[in-house]
Design a protein around this motif. Structure first.
Motif, PDB file in Angstrom:
ATOM      1  N   PHE A   1      43.481  27.931  41.737  1.00 41.12           N
ATOM      2  CA  PHE A   1      42.288  27.634  40.739  1.00 41.12           C
ATOM      3  C   PHE A   1      42.544  27.282  39.352  1.00 41.12           C
ATOM      4  CE2 PHE A   1      42.171  32.208  41.037  1.00 41.12           C
ATOM      5  CZ  PHE A   1      42.014  32.632  39.788  1.00 41.12           C
ATOM      6  N   LEU A   2      43.395  27.999  38.539  1.00 40.55           N
ATOM      7  CA  LEU A   2      43.624  27.835  37.483  1.00 40.55           C
ATOM      8  C   LEU A   2      43.892  26.326  36.959  1.00 40.55           C
ATOM      9  CD1 LEU A   2      45.550  31.186  35.822  1.00 40.55           C
ATOM     10  CD2 LEU A   2      42.892  30.417  35.890  1.00 40.55           C
ATOM     11  N   PRO A   3      44.723  25.535  37.598  1.00 43.14           N
ATOM     12  CA  PRO A   3      44.904  24.315  37.015  1.00 43.14           C
ATOM     13  C   PRO A   3      43.834  23.522  37.120  1.00 43.14           C
ATOM     14  CG  PRO A   3      46.867  24.948  38.416  1.00 43.14           C
ATOM     15  CD  PRO A   3      45.756  26.129  38.396  1.00 43.14           C
ATOM     16  N   PHE A   4      42.904  23.589  38.079  1.00 51.16           N
ATOM     17  CA  PHE A   4      41.666  22.882  38.070  1.00 51.16           C
ATOM     18  C   PHE A   4      40.739  23.310  36.969  1.00 51.16           C
ATOM     19  CE2 PHE A   4      37.149  22.699  39.568  1.00 51.16           C
ATOM     20  CZ  PHE A   4      37.080  21.462  39.872  1.00 51.16           C
ATOM     21  N   TYR A   5      40.768  24.789  36.700  1.00 50.31           N
ATOM     22  CA  TYR A   5      39.766  25.344  35.655  1.00 50.31           C
ATOM     23  C   TYR A   5      40.304  24.509  34.120  1.00 50.31           C
ATOM     24  CZ  TYR A   5      36.257  28.056  37.643  1.00 50.31           C
ATOM     25  OH  TYR A   5      35.207  28.527  38.393  1.00 50.31           O
ATOM     26  N   GLU A   6      41.649  24.647  33.993  1.00 49.02           N
ATOM     27  CA  GLU A   6      42.276  24.065  32.644  1.00 49.02           C
ATOM     28  C   GLU A   6      42.090  22.614  32.472  1.00 49.02           C
ATOM     29  OE1 GLU A   6      46.218  25.297  33.387  1.00 49.02           O
ATOM     30  OE2 GLU A   6      45.907  27.274  32.430  1.00 49.02           O
ATOM     31  N   LYS A   7      41.846  21.996  33.700  1.00 45.60           N
ATOM     32  CA  LYS A   7      41.727  20.271  33.424  1.00 45.60           C
ATOM     33  C   LYS A   7      40.075  20.196  33.357  1.00 45.60           C
ATOM     34  CE  LYS A   7      42.505  16.329  36.225  1.00 45.60           C
ATOM     35  NZ  LYS A   7      43.125  15.738  37.393  1.00 45.60           N
ATOM     36  N   ASN A   8      39.287  21.011  33.847  1.00 44.12           N
ATOM     37  CA  ASN A   8      37.929  20.662  33.376  1.00 44.12           C
ATOM     38  C   ASN A   8      37.474  21.396  32.238  1.00 44.12           C
ATOM     39  OD1 ASN A   8      37.180  23.017  34.624  1.00 44.12           O
ATOM     40  ND2 ASN A   8      36.253  22.191  36.401  1.00 44.12           N
ATOM     41  N   GLY A   9      38.200  22.290  31.626  1.00 44.19           N
ATOM     42  CA  GLY A   9      37.778  22.936  30.398  1.00 44.19           C
ATOM     43  C   GLY A   9      37.055  24.263  30.791  1.00 44.19           C
ATOM     44  N   LYS A  10      36.828  24.720  32.137  1.00 45.36           N
ATOM     45  CA  LYS A  10      36.015  25.739  32.790  1.00 45.36           C
ATOM     46  C   LYS A  10      36.964  27.001  32.133  1.00 45.36           C
ATOM     47  CE  LYS A  10      32.514  24.444  35.705  1.00 45.36           C
ATOM     48  NZ  LYS A  10      31.402  25.361  36.339  1.00 45.36           N
ATOM     49  N   ILE A  11      38.259  26.937  32.208  1.00 41.90           N
ATOM     50  CA  ILE A  11      39.257  28.004  31.824  1.00 41.90           C
ATOM     51  C   ILE A  11      38.848  28.663  30.621  1.00 41.90           C
ATOM     52  CG2 ILE A  11      40.719  26.815  30.173  1.00 41.90           C
ATOM     53  CD1 ILE A  11      41.635  29.362  32.800  1.00 41.90           C
ATOM     54  N   VAL A  12      38.002  28.071  29.685  1.00 46.56           N
ATOM     55  CA  VAL A  12      37.411  28.877  28.231  1.00 46.56           C
ATOM     56  C   VAL A  12      36.372  29.877  29.103  1.00 46.56           C
ATOM     57  CG1 VAL A  12      36.146  28.670  26.366  1.00 46.56           C
ATOM     58  CG2 VAL A  12      38.075  27.182  26.830  1.00 46.56           C
ATOM     59  N   GLU A  13      35.484  29.482  29.692  1.00 44.66           N
ATOM     60  CA  GLU A  13      34.419  30.448  30.312  1.00 44.66           C
ATOM     61  C   GLU A  13      35.142  31.421  31.138  1.00 44.66           C
ATOM     62  OE1 GLU A  13      31.130  28.251  32.236  1.00 44.66           O
ATOM     63  OE2 GLU A  13      31.603  26.692  31.339  1.00 44.66           O
ATOM     64  N   LEU A  14      36.102  31.221  31.828  1.00 43.25           N
ATOM     65  CA  LEU A  14      36.808  32.220  32.770  1.00 43.25           C
ATOM     66  C   LEU A  14      37.448  33.084  31.706  1.00 43.25           C
ATOM     67  CD1 LEU A  14      37.390  33.180  35.419  1.00 43.25           C
ATOM     68  CD2 LEU A  14      39.495  31.797  35.388  1.00 43.25           C
ATOM     69  N   ASP A  15      38.271  32.700  30.727  1.00 38.92           N
ATOM     70  CA  ASP A  15      38.723  33.526  29.746  1.00 38.92           C
ATOM     71  C   ASP A  15      37.627  34.503  29.324  1.00 38.92           C
ATOM     72  OD1 ASP A  15      41.156  32.449  30.158  1.00 38.92           O
ATOM     73  OD2 ASP A  15      41.220  31.294  28.211  1.00 38.92           O
ATOM     74  N   PHE A  16      36.498  34.144  28.869  1.00 39.38           N
ATOM     75  CA  PHE A  16      35.725  35.109  28.168  1.00 39.38           C
ATOM     76  C   PHE A  16      34.941  35.986  29.472  1.00 39.38           C
ATOM     77  CE2 PHE A  16      34.868  31.619  24.871  1.00 39.38           C
ATOM     78  CZ  PHE A  16      35.238  32.323  23.797  1.00 39.38           C
ATOM     79  N   TYR A  17      35.053  35.389  30.695  1.00 37.86           N
ATOM     80  CA  TYR A  17      34.512  36.193  31.644  1.00 37.86           C
ATOM     81  C   TYR A  17      35.374  37.481  31.962  1.00 37.86           C
ATOM     82  CZ  TYR A  17      33.335  37.816  36.500  1.00 37.86           C
ATOM     83  OH  TYR A  17      33.286  38.855  37.413  1.00 37.86           O
ATOM     84  N   VAL A  18      36.833  37.194  31.980  1.00 37.64           N
ATOM     85  CA  VAL A  18      37.704  38.272  32.079  1.00 37.64           C
ATOM     86  C   VAL A  18      37.633  39.288  30.982  1.00 37.64           C
ATOM     87  CG1 VAL A  18      40.297  38.917  31.894  1.00 37.64           C
ATOM     88  CG2 VAL A  18      39.185  36.863  33.649  1.00 37.64           C
ATOM     89  N   PHE A  19      37.540  38.756  29.568  1.00 41.24           N
ATOM     90  CA  PHE A  19      37.469  39.598  28.754  1.00 41.24           C
ATOM     91  C   PHE A  19      36.166  40.737  28.728  1.00 41.24           C
ATOM     92  CE2 PHE A  19      36.861  40.522  23.978  1.00 41.24           C
ATOM     93  CZ  PHE A  19      38.121  41.019  23.582  1.00 41.24           C
ATOM     94  N   GLU A  20      35.071  39.876  29.097  1.00 40.40           N
ATOM     95  CA  GLU A  20      33.938  40.622  29.221  1.00 40.40           C
ATOM     96  C   GLU A  20      34.100  41.939  30.369  1.00 40.40           C
ATOM     97  OE1 GLU A  20      30.937  37.917  30.431  1.00 40.40           O
ATOM     98  OE2 GLU A  20      30.736  37.180  28.448  1.00 40.40           O
ATOM     99  N   GLN A  21      34.759  41.460  31.222  1.00 35.91           N
ATOM    100  CA  GLN A  21      35.088  42.456  32.461  1.00 35.91           C
ATOM    101  C   GLN A  21      35.920  43.540  32.007  1.00 35.91           C
ATOM    102  OE1 GLN A  21      33.284  42.466  35.354  1.00 35.91           O
ATOM    103  NE2 GLN A  21      32.328  41.051  34.331  1.00 35.91           N
ATOM    104  N   VAL A  22      36.867  43.345  31.002  1.00 35.63           N
ATOM    105  CA  VAL A  22      37.791  44.342  30.570  1.00 35.63           C
ATOM    106  C   VAL A  22      36.921  45.176  29.366  1.00 35.63           C
ATOM    107  CG1 VAL A  22      40.021  44.831  28.832  1.00 35.63           C
ATOM    108  CG2 VAL A  22      39.984  43.077  30.789  1.00 35.63           C
ATOM    109  N   ALA A  23      36.091  44.545  28.708  1.00 33.57           N
ATOM    110  CA  ALA A  23      35.424  45.257  27.850  1.00 33.57           C
ATOM    111  C   ALA A  23      34.494  46.183  28.313  1.00 33.57           C
ATOM    112  CB  ALA A  23      34.702  44.297  26.914  1.00 33.57           C
ATOM    113  N   ALA A  24      33.802  45.820  29.503  1.00 32.43           N
ATOM    114  CA  ALA A  24      32.912  46.670  30.222  1.00 32.43           C
ATOM    115  C   ALA A  24      33.825  48.073  30.948  1.00 32.43           C
ATOM    116  CB  ALA A  24      32.368  45.727  31.509  1.00 32.43           C
TER     117      ALA A  24
END
Length: 111
Positions: A50-73
């Motif tokens: 799934f990461l190559p698809f997200y990198e291609k369409n730019g959604k990887i940035v949203e996913l990165d922030f989501y992961v960071f939010e989960q770690v912060a929580a």
């Protein structure tokens, strides 16, 4: 990929922690946050699917922030419980480097 467009919106991604171990005495010294896509049918999809698809369409940035939010929580919950906190590495796409608001967004999550 079927369902991937809505996976982030539906919060189907899960964060796992891979421990980092000290080689001299085998104690845990930290962890790395890993993301997996758990589809509604229960199948866990590895990032190379799934990461190559997200990198291609730019959604990887949203996913990165989501992961960071989960770690912060995770940190917040464990701090509240009085547990020992260890450093956790979180990967970030190179696409963040071109966004002048990246640091502000990460700081907002931490706050």
């Amino acid at each position: 990929m079927n369902g991937l467009d809505d996976a982030l919106l539906k919060r189907e991604f899960q964060v796992y922690f891979q421990p980092k171990i000290a080689l001299d005495d085998y104690r845990i010294v930290g962890a790395e946050a890993l993301v997996r896509w758990r589809r509604p049918d229960g199948i866990v999809v590895r990032p190379e699917h799934f990461l190559p698809f997200y990198e291609k369409n730019g959604k990887i940035v949203e996913l990165d922030f989501y992961v960071f939010e989960q770690v912060a929580a995770f940190f917040a919950r464990n701090q509240t419980l009085g547990r020992k906190l260890y450093p956790i590495s979180v990967n970030a796409s190179i696409l963040h480097a071109s966004d002048p608001d990246t640091v502000r967004k990460y700081r907002e999550i931490l706050d």
